[in-house]
Scaffold this active site. Structure first.
Site, PDB file in Angstrom:
ATOM      1  N   ASP A 273       0.824  -1.207   0.000  1.00 65.03           N
ATOM      2  CA  ASP A 273       0.000   0.000   0.000  1.00 65.03           C
ATOM      3  C   ASP A 273       0.858   1.257   0.000  1.00 65.03           C
ATOM      4  O   ASP A 273       0.461   2.295   0.524  1.00 65.03           O
ATOM      5  CB  ASP A 273      -0.925  -0.011   1.236  1.00 65.03           C
ATOM      6  CG  ASP A 273      -2.037   1.018   1.143  1.00 65.03           C
ATOM      7  OD1 ASP A 273      -2.427   1.359   0.014  1.00 65.03           O
ATOM      8  OD2 ASP A 273      -2.503   1.497   2.195  1.00 65.03           O
TER       9      ASP A 273
ATOM     10  N   CYS B  90     -19.692 -13.875  -6.857  1.00 61.33           N
ATOM     11  CA  CYS B  90     -20.703 -13.060  -6.186  1.00 61.33           C
ATOM     12  C   CYS B  90     -22.123 -13.482  -6.592  1.00 61.33           C
ATOM     13  O   CYS B  90     -23.070 -13.280  -5.830  1.00 61.33           O
ATOM     14  CB  CYS B  90     -20.513 -11.582  -6.520  1.00 61.33           C
ATOM     15  SG  CYS B  90     -19.027 -10.835  -5.794  1.00 61.33           S
TER      16      CYS B  90
ATOM     17  N   CYS C 190     -25.957 -12.078  -5.599  1.00 58.52           N
ATOM     18  CA  CYS C 190     -25.946 -11.432  -4.286  1.00 58.52           C
ATOM     19  C   CYS C 190     -25.602  -9.952  -4.403  1.00 58.52           C
ATOM     20  O   CYS C 190     -24.667  -9.565  -5.109  1.00 58.52           O
ATOM     21  CB  CYS C 190     -24.933 -12.118  -3.366  1.00 58.52           C
ATOM     22  SG  CYS C 190     -24.832 -11.401  -1.709  1.00 58.52           S
TER      23      CYS C 190
ATOM     24  N   CYS D 174     -23.795  -6.420  -0.153  1.00 52.64           N
ATOM     25  CA  CYS D 174     -22.840  -5.337   0.123  1.00 52.64           C
ATOM     26  C   CYS D 174     -23.332  -4.013  -0.437  1.00 52.64           C
ATOM     27  O   CYS D 174     -23.179  -2.959   0.213  1.00 52.64           O
ATOM     28  CB  CYS D 174     -21.470  -5.687  -0.453  1.00 52.64           C
ATOM     29  SG  CYS D 174     -21.441  -5.998  -2.241  1.00 52.64           S
TER      30      CYS D 174
ATOM     31  N   CYS E 208     -24.596  -0.714   2.288  1.00 56.20           N
ATOM     32  CA  CYS E 208     -23.740   0.469   2.443  1.00 56.20           C
ATOM     33  C   CYS E 208     -24.566   1.634   2.997  1.00 56.20           C
ATOM     34  O   CYS E 208     -25.521   2.086   2.355  1.00 56.20           O
ATOM     35  CB  CYS E 208     -23.115   0.857   1.110  1.00 56.20           C
ATOM     36  SG  CYS E 208     -22.067   2.347   1.225  1.00 56.20           S
TER      37      CYS E 208
ATOM     38  N   CYS F 294     -17.822   6.975   0.660  1.00 52.66           N
ATOM     39  CA  CYS F 294     -17.449   5.814   1.466  1.00 52.66           C
ATOM     40  C   CYS F 294     -17.066   6.265   2.878  1.00 52.66           C
ATOM     41  O   CYS F 294     -16.287   7.197   3.058  1.00 52.66           O
ATOM     42  CB  CYS F 294     -16.281   5.085   0.808  1.00 52.66           C
ATOM     43  SG  CYS F 294     -15.655   3.684   1.763  1.00 52.66           S
TER      44      CYS F 294
ATOM     45  N   CYS G 256     -14.627   1.474   8.002  1.00 49.23           N
ATOM     46  CA  CYS G 256     -15.960   0.854   7.948  1.00 49.23           C
ATOM     47  C   CYS G 256     -15.799  -0.577   7.442  1.00 49.23           C
ATOM     48  O   CYS G 256     -14.970  -0.843   6.565  1.00 49.23           O
ATOM     49  CB  CYS G 256     -16.881   1.646   7.024  1.00 49.23           C
ATOM     50  SG  CYS G 256     -18.541   0.958   6.842  1.00 49.23           S
TER      51      CYS G 256
ATOM     52  N   CYS H 195     -19.633  -3.511   4.269  1.00 48.75           N
ATOM     53  CA  CYS H 195     -19.732  -4.317   3.048  1.00 48.75           C
ATOM     54  C   CYS H 195     -19.006  -5.651   3.179  1.00 48.75           C
ATOM     55  O   CYS H 195     -19.269  -6.589   2.418  1.00 48.75           O
ATOM     56  CB  CYS H 195     -19.238  -3.533   1.833  1.00 48.75           C
ATOM     57  SG  CYS H 195     -17.474  -3.171   1.835  1.00 48.75           S
TER      58      CYS H 195
ATOM     59  N   CYS I 226     -20.988  -9.823   3.815  1.00 49.19           N
ATOM     60  CA  CYS I 226     -20.618 -10.716   2.708  1.00 49.19           C
ATOM     61  C   CYS I 226     -20.658 -12.175   3.157  1.00 49.19           C
ATOM     62  O   CYS I 226     -19.983 -12.556   4.123  1.00 49.19           O
ATOM     63  CB  CYS I 226     -19.226 -10.369   2.200  1.00 49.19           C
ATOM     64  SG  CYS I 226     -18.660 -11.446   0.852  1.00 49.19           S
TER      65      CYS I 226
END
Length: 373
Positions: free
Chosen positions: A158, A213, A216, A219, A223, A239, A266, A269, A273
């Site tokens: 990162d 996914c 579905c 998520c 939110c 977000c 947060c 989401c 899942c």
């Protein structure tokens, strides 16, 4: 190269990385989508993203002559969605049901367990993850250079212009879900990504070529701020993670109440899942500090600069600095609406930081409205 790939992955596992895979160092598959995302303004105030836009197209911008990218995943403690009665997509389909967050069982109730405290995202409830991962990545990179003299490596966590999820998918670690998180069928999504770029030509792993996914949309529906403009597309400006961590200015008024109890980051989401339901079976190497998972926002408002530095210097929460975290604390108190926070908020009105003063004034107005004053 012989068995170097297997030995490299074994060393990665020894260092605590639960996932590892090798991808060829070519153009990032999602660079075009990333460029469009930037052009739509979805990066908000994260100026470092457009600044290094072109560099993210190919990993050679990080390491000259790079030929391979080892992607690794280090798991951290996330909420078990099984606690909320969430079934996997297959179980839902077997019962002839549809995926919906309208059902109470699909909404994480953990945020209400400590009603007067603020919640911290799972990844931040521990030491600063950058340093924790860097130490292990650097050790892994040094091991590889020692095994193959003359090779060069670069460790990334990162911190460099690398589209990490693209290479993680290509290395077989998982697929990018509708919530834009990388998801692994066995591990879910509660893991950090790291990379070792190397000049060695390593045998690549089969890439993840399909999404799991299905139909579905939990998520997207869960939110709180409606940050997903469509499946697989996140408007970071809405977000909660961006608002509480990256944004340095005032948080838009219309997004404050949806923040709820979130002080920093947060997990909504991810919490909802279905692929995170088996979190208890994961191999968690990252230290979890329960004292950081929930924080008293009234106490936070009483921290001066020195106290803030002493308490959070070695954590991810230090990234937002005192003005940002105390701004968030005031907003959480406004959302809680408890009149016991009034003295602390009134004191915050005299703070030297404008963002704290403004958030405190908003919170006081919210409490007044709720009390009918």
């Amino acid at each position: 190269m012989g068995d170097i790939e297997e030995r490299l992955k074994a060393e990665a596992a020894r260092l605590g990385f639960a996932l590892s895979g090798i991808a060829p160092a070519t153009d990032a598959d999602g660079f075009g989508r990333f460029a469009v995302w930037l052009d739509r303004g979805f990066a908000g105030e994260m100026s470092y993203l457009p600044k290094l836009r072109a560099e993210r197209q190919h990993p050679r911008s990080v390491l000259d002559d790079v030929r391979s990218v080892l992607m690794v995943g280090l798991e951290y403690s996330g909420v078990r969605s099984a606690e909320f009665g969430i079934r996997s997509e297959n179980e839902t389909q077997e019962k002839g049901e549809t995926s919906s967050t309208n059902s109470p069982s699909a909404v994480p109730h953990s945020e209400f367990r400590t009603p007067h405290f603020g919640r911290v995202a799972a990844y931040a409830a521990g030491p600063d993850y950058h340093r924790y991962i860097w130490d292990r990545l650097n050790a892994l990179a040094a091991w590889l250079e020692e095994q193959v003299p003359g090779s060069r490596t670069e460790a990334v966590a990162d911190t460099a212009p690398l589209l990490e999820r693209d290479f993680a998918r290509r290395a077989g670690l998982g697929w990018v879900g509708k919530n834009t998180m990388l998801i692994n069928t066995r591990r879910g999504s509660f893991f950090f990504l790291g990379a070792i770029l190397t000049t060695l030509e390593l045998a690549p792993d089969p890439p993840a070529t399909s999404s799991h996914c299905g139909t579905c949309t939990r998520c997207l529906e869960a939110c709180p701020t409606g940050a997903f403009t469509e499946p697989y597309v996140l408007d970071a400006r809405k977000c909660i993670s961006y608002l509480t961590v990256e944004l340095r200015s005032e948080i838009p008024v219309e997004l404050r109440e949806p923040m709820g109890h979130w002080l920093y980051g947060c997990d909504v989401c991810q919490d909802v899942c279905p692929w995170n339901r088996n979190a208890g079976e994961r191999t968690v190497a990252f230290p979890h500090d329960p004292e950081l998972a929930w924080l008293d926002p009234i106490e936070l408002l009483g921290l001066d600069a020195d106290a803030f530095r002493k308490r959070f210097k070695k954590t991810s929460l230090f990234r937002n600095r005192r003005p940002g975290l105390l701004r968030n604390a005031a907003i959480v108190l406004g959302n809680i609406g408890d009149s016991r926070a009034v003295p602390a908020l009134e004191q915050a009105l005299t703070d030297s930081e404008e963002t704290i003063r403004e958030a405190a004034a908003w919170a006081l107005a919210q409490i007044c409205l709720r009390s009918g004053g």
